[in-house]
Design an enzyme around this catalytic site. Structure first.
Site, PDB file in Angstrom:
ATOM      1  N   ASP A 130       2.280  -0.753  -3.959  1.00 57.53           N
ATOM      2  CA  ASP A 130       2.852   0.231  -4.875  1.00 57.53           C
ATOM      3  C   ASP A 130       2.260   1.620  -4.672  1.00 57.53           C
ATOM      4  O   ASP A 130       1.177   1.779  -4.120  1.00 57.53           O
ATOM      5  CB  ASP A 130       2.583  -0.189  -6.330  1.00 57.53           C
ATOM      6  N   HIS A 189      -2.076  -1.699  -3.504  1.00 54.15           N
ATOM      7  CA  HIS A 189      -1.673  -0.285  -3.504  1.00 54.15           C
ATOM      8  C   HIS A 189      -2.025   0.364  -2.172  1.00 54.15           C
ATOM      9  O   HIS A 189      -3.140   0.202  -1.675  1.00 54.15           O
ATOM     10  CB  HIS A 189      -2.366   0.474  -4.642  1.00 54.15           C
TER      11      HIS A 189
END
Length: 286
Positions: free
Chosen positions: A55, A220
């Site tokens: 993400d 991430h």
């Protein structure tokens, strides 16, 4: 009871009902029971494999570092990108696609869905999709915008905060919301071994046997909402994560393969609302 009191009580009840309708789905993002209550929303796929998702990108350093690590390991993943980041770093979407990765939407802005209306979330996702399409077309990925739009199938709300508005907006645009079953808490200042250990503990907790798997991992590739440089631990943790997954006989998948058994199309729904052929809403992130 006076008419005014009755009216005020009725208005309060309606407001409470509206709040529950909007915020109620957020509880799906919390608690171990959710894997059984909402497996589709969590990204629980077929046994025998694990989906790797990232993400908050693209990031000028973090995304290339993660891409290199994945390429060295010979695996492909799904990247939930922010439209605002795509605009800041042109060409990143095309690079991900060229490497065989899948691109999905994290929204245009990294804002909690519980504080936003359904129309605002719809507009946000439309902006994110437009940014991705513009980047892919500008980089000449060899497809028309409507073809590129066909592979944009998944979305994930920031912080994993699923609201009624999230579900409404996703359905409106033919997107499937997908959260996660395991994470590395890699937005913090953590060592690679800590990131990998947390991911593997989550995966084994949910599927300890040799025929287990089926989990979706949240990591991430950007520090735009995290501790600066946190992506370094993420990239360094990937070899241990992938090695441990393979030792259990599981494969690493992109979401389209993980959830539907389908290889992601090299191509995405158009900027209009969901077409008859677009996927229906199924089943968040930091």
């Amino acid at each position: 009871m006076s008419g005014r009191s009755t009216a005020l009580r009725a208005a309060g009840a309606l407001a409470a009902a509206a709040a529950v309708g909007h915020a109620g789905p957020a509880v799906l993002g919390r608690g171990g029971w959710r894997r059984h209550a909402a497996p589709g929303l969590l990204g629980v796929g077929a046994p025998g494999g694990v989906a790797l998702t990232f993400d908050d990108g693209p990031h000028p350093e973090g995304t290339p570092a993660v891409r290199r690590a994945l390429d060295d390991l010979g695996v492909r993943a799904t990247f939930f990108v922010l439209g605002s980041q795509v605009r800041r770093h042109p060409g990143a979407v095309a690079s991900l696609l060229a490497d065989g990765h899948e691109v999905a939407l994290h929204g245009f802005e990294h804002r909690n869905h519980l504080s936003r209306t359904a129309p605002a979330l719809t507009a946000d996702l439309r902006r994110a999709r437009a940014a991705v399409l513009a980047d892919a077309v500008a980089a000449d990925v060899g497809q028309e915008p409507h073809e590129v739009a066909r592979w944009l199938r998944f979305t994930r709300p920031p912080y994993g905060a699923v609201s009624g508005g999230t579900l409404w907006a996703a359905h409106r645009l033919g997107l499937r919301p997908v959260l996660w079953t395991a994470w590395g808490r890699d937005w913090l200042a953590r060592a690679p071994d800590q990131v990998a250990g947390t991911v593997l503990a989550d995966l084994l907790r949910d599927a300890p046997g040799p025929t287990g798997g089926g989990g979706t991992v949240l990591l991430h590739d950007s520090d735009c909402t995290s501790v600066p440089g946190s992506w370094r631990a993420t990239a360094a943790a990937l070899p241990r994560i992938v090695e441990a997954v393979r030792e259990r006989g599981w494969e690493v998948r992109r979401l389209a393969e993980h959830l539907d058994g389908a290889r992601p199309s090299s191509a995405p729904a158009t900027d209009g609302d969901r077409s008859p052929s677009a996927p229906t809403t199924g089943g968040g992130d930091r």
